[in-house]
Scaffold this motif. Structure first.
Motif, PDB file in Angstrom:
ATOM      1  N   ASP A   1      17.952 103.462  66.941  1.00  0.00           N
ATOM      2  CA  ASP A   1      19.389 103.567  67.242  1.00  0.00           C
ATOM      3  C   ASP A   1      20.174 102.453  66.556  1.00  0.00           C
ATOM      4  N   VAL A   2      19.672 101.230  66.680  1.00  0.00           N
ATOM      5  CA  VAL A   2      20.383 100.090  66.092  1.00  0.00           C
ATOM      6  C   VAL A   2      20.356 100.177  64.565  1.00  0.00           C
ATOM      7  N   THR A   3      19.228 100.572  63.992  1.00  0.00           N
ATOM      8  CA  THR A   3      19.149 100.707  62.541  1.00  0.00           C
ATOM      9  C   THR A   3      20.133 101.751  62.041  1.00  0.00           C
ATOM     10  N   ASN A   4      20.239 102.870  62.742  1.00  0.00           N
ATOM     11  CA  ASN A   4      21.202 103.910  62.342  1.00  0.00           C
ATOM     12  C   ASN A   4      22.642 103.402  62.429  1.00  0.00           C
ATOM     13  N   GLU A   5      22.932 102.599  63.433  1.00  0.00           N
ATOM     14  CA  GLU A   5      24.280 102.016  63.540  1.00  0.00           C
ATOM     15  C   GLU A   5      24.547 101.062  62.378  1.00  0.00           C
ATOM     16  N   THR A   6      23.545 100.290  61.991  1.00  0.00           N
ATOM     17  CA  THR A   6      23.701  99.374  60.846  1.00  0.00           C
ATOM     18  C   THR A   6      23.933 100.157  59.566  1.00  0.00           C
ATOM     19  N   ILE A   7      23.226 101.267  59.401  1.00  0.00           N
ATOM     20  CA  ILE A   7      23.418 102.108  58.217  1.00  0.00           C
ATOM     21  C   ILE A   7      24.840 102.656  58.174  1.00  0.00           C
ATOM     22  N   GLN A   8      25.378 103.040  59.304  1.00  0.00           N
ATOM     23  CA  GLN A   8      26.761 103.517  59.342  1.00  0.00           C
ATOM     24  C   GLN A   8      27.735 102.421  58.934  1.00  0.00           C
ATOM     25  N   GLU A   9      27.483 101.200  59.386  1.00  0.00           N
ATOM     26  CA  GLU A   9      28.351 100.073  59.005  1.00  0.00           C
ATOM     27  C   GLU A   9      28.259  99.810  57.500  1.00  0.00           C
TER      28      GLU A   9
ATOM     29  N   GLN B   1      30.612 100.343  51.311  1.00  0.00           N
ATOM     30  CA  GLN B   1      30.218 100.626  49.929  1.00  0.00           C
ATOM     31  C   GLN B   1      31.326 100.221  48.959  1.00  0.00           C
ATOM     32  N   GLY B   2      30.901  99.660  47.847  1.00  0.00           N
ATOM     33  CA  GLY B   2      31.870  99.198  46.863  1.00  0.00           C
ATOM     34  C   GLY B   2      32.376  97.798  47.132  1.00  0.00           C
ATOM     35  N   GLN B   3      31.921  97.176  48.221  1.00  0.00           N
ATOM     36  CA  GLN B   3      32.334  95.822  48.569  1.00  0.00           C
ATOM     37  C   GLN B   3      31.119  94.899  48.547  1.00  0.00           C
ATOM     38  N   PRO B   4      31.303  93.619  48.261  1.00  0.00           N
ATOM     39  CA  PRO B   4      30.189  92.673  48.373  1.00  0.00           C
ATOM     40  C   PRO B   4      29.745  92.578  49.832  1.00  0.00           C
ATOM     41  N   ILE B   5      28.429  92.616  50.056  1.00  0.00           N
ATOM     42  CA  ILE B   5      27.877  92.615  51.409  1.00  0.00           C
ATOM     43  C   ILE B   5      26.874  91.467  51.540  1.00  0.00           C
ATOM     44  N   ASP B   6      26.960  90.742  52.636  1.00  0.00           N
ATOM     45  CA  ASP B   6      25.989  89.703  52.967  1.00  0.00           C
ATOM     46  C   ASP B   6      24.878  90.369  53.777  1.00  0.00           C
ATOM     47  N   LEU B   7      23.819  90.797  53.090  1.00  0.00           N
ATOM     48  CA  LEU B   7      22.750  91.517  53.780  1.00  0.00           C
ATOM     49  C   LEU B   7      21.935  90.607  54.684  1.00  0.00           C
ATOM     50  N   ARG B   8      21.923  89.328  54.408  1.00  0.00           N
ATOM     51  CA  ARG B   8      21.220  88.427  55.320  1.00  0.00           C
ATOM     52  C   ARG B   8      21.897  88.434  56.688  1.00  0.00           C
ATOM     53  N   GLU B   9      23.210  88.321  56.685  1.00  0.00           N
ATOM     54  CA  GLU B   9      23.942  88.361  57.957  1.00  0.00           C
ATOM     55  C   GLU B   9      23.776  89.725  58.623  1.00  0.00           C
ATOM     56  N   ALA B  10      23.815  90.786  57.820  1.00  0.00           N
ATOM     57  CA  ALA B  10      23.663  92.134  58.380  1.00  0.00           C
ATOM     58  C   ALA B  10      22.302  92.296  59.042  1.00  0.00           C
ATOM     59  N   MET B  11      21.240  91.765  58.419  1.00  0.00           N
ATOM     60  CA  MET B  11      19.906  91.866  59.008  1.00  0.00           C
ATOM     61  C   MET B  11      19.790  90.999  60.256  1.00  0.00           C
TER      62      MET B  11
ATOM     63  N   ARG C   1      22.256  90.322  62.349  1.00  0.00           N
ATOM     64  CA  ARG C   1      22.965  91.028  63.421  1.00  0.00           C
ATOM     65  C   ARG C   1      22.159  92.221  63.905  1.00  0.00           C
ATOM     66  N   MET C   2      21.540  92.939  62.974  1.00  0.00           N
ATOM     67  CA  MET C   2      20.760  94.115  63.358  1.00  0.00           C
ATOM     68  C   MET C   2      19.559  93.735  64.214  1.00  0.00           C
ATOM     69  N   THR C   3      18.786  92.745  63.774  1.00  0.00           N
ATOM     70  CA  THR C   3      17.586  92.377  64.529  1.00  0.00           C
ATOM     71  C   THR C   3      17.944  91.711  65.853  1.00  0.00           C
ATOM     72  N   LEU C   4      19.085  91.023  65.912  1.00  0.00           N
ATOM     73  CA  LEU C   4      19.538  90.466  67.183  1.00  0.00           C
ATOM     74  C   LEU C   4      19.891  91.581  68.157  1.00  0.00           C
TER      75      LEU C   4
ATOM     76  N   LYS D   1      14.412 103.144  56.285  1.00  0.00           N
ATOM     77  CA  LYS D   1      15.653 103.874  56.523  1.00  0.00           C
ATOM     78  C   LYS D   1      16.792 103.329  55.661  1.00  0.00           C
ATOM     79  N   ILE D   2      16.890 102.013  55.531  1.00  0.00           N
ATOM     80  CA  ILE D   2      17.985 101.425  54.753  1.00  0.00           C
ATOM     81  C   ILE D   2      17.832 101.752  53.271  1.00  0.00           C
TER      82      ILE D   2
END
Length: 469
Positions: free
Chosen positions: A143-151, A156-166, A168-171, A433-434
């Protein structure tokens, strides 16, 4: 090959490809000089423990030196590592400096407990981390992984901090699997606690290393004030969770499993104070190390498009009728994670202090001597691995498992990480999934250097972009 081919065909093709490609060799910190003064070594250790090792550390079976008046032994031989972590493990305990650094966050939880207390905690917690118990928590992870994928899809098309995203997801996964509620309200506060402690109090200073454990340093006093605030916060989470308890209902999360658990030998359950330490240990040790492993995996795959495409193919081929991947079929994805944790082990160093005399390879070990087992060194040792600095996931698909005392992403022996299976299920599903959903590209051009401070962290958070596949 289509994106819906049989997983066995996907795996067969993957295993044919490594020789045709030049493997990725990610950057690492420069080697230390052959000799370093104690002061320089201490200064370097505080900023990046990985940078304290010279070329010899990656070539020799043992390094012997001195560490503030005591002998020190850095072990790179699987036989001697087995001796310390299994055959005579009760003689080797955490160092006073390690306890000083970790205890304010983890208290007397499983990671730091010793002797009979540790055995009681391990026996009590073990049923909560069996594969069967972890399977009941997989829906939270998905469920949480799917929510992260939606975010990510909305960015898309923007710079993303994947470290922060991961992170937040694992938290969020840690919160839901522990308490069955999200961390929207508490996540920022929890992350602030982790950031504050890592930046200010987690790095050992000179007096942390010199003074006996019972003699408080200035940092110890600061750590005690921190611990009061931290345990108050965790207690608040527990109170909130208990308010939603359903009498006689089946366990729905780790908290239910831990509250209902008792030592099979003594019948003793956890006290409220010890429950706080266990919850803190599971949330912190679980989410931070898994987030770091996922970040490094995405960083490596962004620089190895062929491997990234193979993960995507496998993820789509492994989908069940419900649309979620079948973890048993994610063999290459798991190999990517295994290889990532070889290059960037979650815990870069295991430090122990001898409780009594011993002999290792004919050399006398005295009480108080320091024993260092460094997964960072082991996993890149020139005698133990072919092309040790290269990213080659296929090495974990060869059918020959690495020596269990040469590959230690979760430790080994009686004190092996109790949450290893949980972490591998979570990270394998999330990575599949990602990457199955997005093509990941690295935007930052500055090399990302690993930093060893408790965990193997990046020296900065690079920017990525995601594109829908």
């Amino acid at each position: 090959m289509s994106l819906v081919d049989d997983p066995a065909d996907v795996l067969a093709e993957i295993q044919k490809t490594p020789a045709a490609r030049t493997p990725l060799v990610p950057p690492r910190p420069p080697l230390a000089p052959q000799t370093m003064s104690t002061l320089r070594r201490l200064t370097t250790m505080r900023t990046n423990g990985i940078a304290t090792w010279s070329e010899r550390a990656y070539q020799e079976d043992m390094l012997q030196g001195s560490f503030f008046g005591r002998s020190s032994f850095t072990l790179n031989s699987p036989a001697w590592i087995r001796h310390v972590l299994i055959d005579n493990y009760e003689n080797y305990r955490r160092t006073p400096a390690g306890i000083r650094v970790l205890q304010p966050m983890l208290g007397e939880g499983l990671l730091l407990a010793e002797g009979k207390t540790w055995k009681h905690q391990r026996r009590t917690l073990a049923p909560a981390f069996t594969p069967r118990a972890v399977n009941t928590l997989v829906p939270h992870m998905l469920d949480v992984t799917n929510e992260t994928i939606q975010e990510l899809a909305g960015q898309q098309g923007q710079p993303i901090d994947l470290r922060e995203a991961m992170q937040r997801m694992t938290l969020e996964i840690a919160g839901r699997t522990m308490f069955s509620f999200g961390m929207t309200e508490h996540g920022t506060a929890l992350r602030n606690f982790v950031i504050e402690y890592s930046a200010n109090l987690a790095r050992p200073r000179l007096f942390d290393l010199l003074l006996p454990l019972g003699w408080p340093t200035f940092q110890d006093i600061q750590r005690r004030f921190f611990r009061r605030r931290w345990t108050s916060f965790v207690r608040k989470l527990i109170v909130e969770r208990r308010a939603t308890a359903k009498p006689d209902a089946a366990p729905r999360d780790l908290f239910d499993l831990m509250v209902g658990a008792s030592d099979p030998e003594t019948g003793q359950a956890f006290s409220d104070d010890n429950l706080i330490d266990q919850v803190a240990t599971m949330i912190l040790a679980g989410h931070e190390t898994t987030a770091t492993a996922l970040f490094w995996s995405l960083y490596l795959l962004a620089q190895d498009p062929a491997s990234q495409d193979e993960v995507a193919r496998e993820a789509r081929a492994a989908r069940t009728a419900g649309g979620e991947p079948e973890i048993e079929q994610l063999k290459f994805t798991r190999a990517v994670l295994d290889e990532t944790m070889r290059l960037y082990p979650p815990a870069y160093l295991i430090a122990r202090s001898a409780s009594g005399p011993d002999v290792i390879d004919g050399k006398a070990v005295k009480k108080g001597d320091a024993i260092f087992i460094a997964p960072w060194l082991l996993h890149r040792h020139q005698k133990l691995w072919d092309n040790p600095d290269a990213f080659i996931p296929q090495r974990f698909l060869s059918g020959t498992a690495p020596d269990r005392f040469a590959y230690l992403p979760f430790g080994v022996g009686p004190r092996v990480c109790i949450g290893a299976h949980f972490a591998l299920v979570e990270s394998t599903l999330a990575l599949a999934k990602i990457v199955g959903q997005f093509r990941i590209e690295l935007l930052s051009t500055q090399p990302v250097m690993p930093v060893g401070v408790v965990t193997t962290q990046p020296d900065y958070s690079p920017m990525f972009s995601t594109t829908q596949r």
